[in-house]
Design a protein around this motif. Structure first.
Motif, PDB file in Angstrom:
ATOM      1  N   UNK A  34       0.866  -1.183   0.000  1.00  0.00           N
ATOM      2  CA  UNK A  34       0.000   0.000   0.000  1.00  0.00           C
ATOM      3  C   UNK A  34       0.900   1.229   0.000  1.00  0.00           C
ATOM      4  N   UNK A  35       0.742   2.065  -1.003  1.00  0.00           N
ATOM      5  CA  UNK A  35       1.495   3.314  -1.120  1.00  0.00           C
ATOM      6  C   UNK A  35       0.512   4.471  -1.099  1.00  0.00           C
ATOM      7  N   UNK A  36       0.945   5.606  -0.564  1.00  0.00           N
ATOM      8  CA  UNK A  36       0.106   6.801  -0.561  1.00  0.00           C
ATOM      9  C   UNK A  36       0.854   7.970  -1.189  1.00  0.00           C
ATOM     10  N   UNK A  37       0.101   8.819  -1.853  1.00  0.00           N
ATOM     11  CA  UNK A  37       0.634  10.031  -2.470  1.00  0.00           C
ATOM     12  C   UNK A  37      -0.260  11.202  -2.089  1.00  0.00           C
ATOM     13  N   UNK A  38       0.347  12.252  -1.569  1.00  0.00           N
ATOM     14  CA  UNK A  38      -0.385  13.475  -1.248  1.00  0.00           C
ATOM     15  C   UNK A  38      -0.799  14.149  -2.553  1.00  0.00           C
ATOM     16  N   UNK A  39      -2.081  14.538  -2.657  1.00  0.00           N
ATOM     17  CA  UNK A  39      -2.574  15.205  -3.854  1.00  0.00           C
ATOM     18  C   UNK A  39      -2.787  16.702  -3.634  1.00  0.00           C
ATOM     19  N   UNK A  40      -3.510  17.047  -2.543  1.00  0.00           N
ATOM     20  CA  UNK A  40      -3.848  18.462  -2.327  1.00  0.00           C
ATOM     21  C   UNK A  40      -4.504  18.623  -0.966  1.00  0.00           C
ATOM     22  N   UNK A  41      -4.824  19.856  -0.598  1.00  0.00           N
ATOM     23  CA  UNK A  41      -5.655  20.173   0.559  1.00  0.00           C
ATOM     24  C   UNK A  41      -7.020  20.620   0.061  1.00  0.00           C
ATOM     25  N   UNK A  42      -8.063  20.244   0.809  1.00  0.00           N
ATOM     26  CA  UNK A  42      -9.392  20.766   0.497  1.00  0.00           C
ATOM     27  C   UNK A  42      -9.463  22.203   0.991  1.00  0.00           C
ATOM     28  N   UNK A  43     -10.517  22.905   0.650  1.00  0.00           N
ATOM     29  CA  UNK A  43     -10.639  24.296   1.082  1.00  0.00           C
ATOM     30  C   UNK A  43     -10.806  24.398   2.595  1.00  0.00           C
ATOM     31  N   UNK A  44     -11.211  23.282   3.249  1.00  0.00           N
ATOM     32  CA  UNK A  44     -11.307  23.259   4.705  1.00  0.00           C
ATOM     33  C   UNK A  44      -9.991  22.865   5.371  1.00  0.00           C
ATOM     34  N   UNK A  45      -9.031  22.440   4.581  1.00  0.00           N
ATOM     35  CA  UNK A  45      -7.734  22.078   5.127  1.00  0.00           C
ATOM     36  C   UNK A  45      -7.451  20.592   5.250  1.00  0.00           C
ATOM     37  N   UNK A  46      -8.428  19.745   4.895  1.00  0.00           N
ATOM     38  CA  UNK A  46      -8.168  18.305   4.910  1.00  0.00           C
ATOM     39  C   UNK A  46      -7.168  17.967   3.810  1.00  0.00           C
ATOM     40  N   UNK A  47      -6.307  16.994   4.098  1.00  0.00           N
ATOM     41  CA  UNK A  47      -5.354  16.535   3.094  1.00  0.00           C
ATOM     42  C   UNK A  47      -5.989  15.412   2.283  1.00  0.00           C
ATOM     43  N   UNK A  48      -5.780  15.458   0.979  1.00  0.00           N
ATOM     44  CA  UNK A  48      -6.323  14.449   0.068  1.00  0.00           C
ATOM     45  C   UNK A  48      -5.176  13.579  -0.412  1.00  0.00           C
ATOM     46  N   UNK A  49      -5.342  12.261  -0.251  1.00  0.00           N
ATOM     47  CA  UNK A  49      -4.297  11.310  -0.627  1.00  0.00           C
ATOM     48  C   UNK A  49      -4.809  10.313  -1.658  1.00  0.00           C
ATOM     49  N   UNK A  50      -3.923   9.931  -2.553  1.00  0.00           N
ATOM     50  CA  UNK A  50      -4.163   8.826  -3.462  1.00  0.00           C
ATOM     51  C   UNK A  50      -3.562   7.597  -2.808  1.00  0.00           C
ATOM     52  N   UNK A  51      -4.355   6.561  -2.611  1.00  0.00           N
ATOM     53  CA  UNK A  51      -3.893   5.307  -2.014  1.00  0.00           C
ATOM     54  C   UNK A  51      -3.851   4.263  -3.115  1.00  0.00           C
ATOM     55  N   UNK A  52      -2.672   3.673  -3.296  1.00  0.00           N
ATOM     56  CA  UNK A  52      -2.480   2.670  -4.342  1.00  0.00           C
ATOM     57  C   UNK A  52      -2.186   1.337  -3.675  1.00  0.00           C
TER      58      UNK A  52
END
Length: 69
Positions: A34-52
């Motif tokens: 399982x690998x994760x990649x940071x994609x972006x922050x939402x406008x509320x500040x949550x971090x969005x990750x791609x999980x492979x």
């Protein structure tokens, strides 16, 4: 389907080496499945990750997760 998820569907079936060539290493340990990649922050500040997720060294599942961490 999440637009971020559909944008990464081309990763399905790729090997770990191919994913590294496309996405880079980031903080992923090569032997893990399982690998994760940071994609972006939402406008509320949550971090969005791609999980492979890998099965037999090939991408078998792709997910998008959001976290406050």
């Amino acid at each position: 389907m999440d637009k971020n998820l559909s944008k990464h569907q081309y990763l399905m079936g790729l090997s770990k080496k191919e994913v590294l060539n496309v996405m880079g290493k980031e903080f992923n340990h090569y032997p893990l499945d399982v690998w994760t990649y940071y994609l972006k922050n939402t406008w509320l500040g949550k971090k969005v990750y791609l999980v492979i997720c890998f099965n037999n060294n090939k991408v078998s599942e792709i997910k998008i997760t959001k976290s406050w961490h």
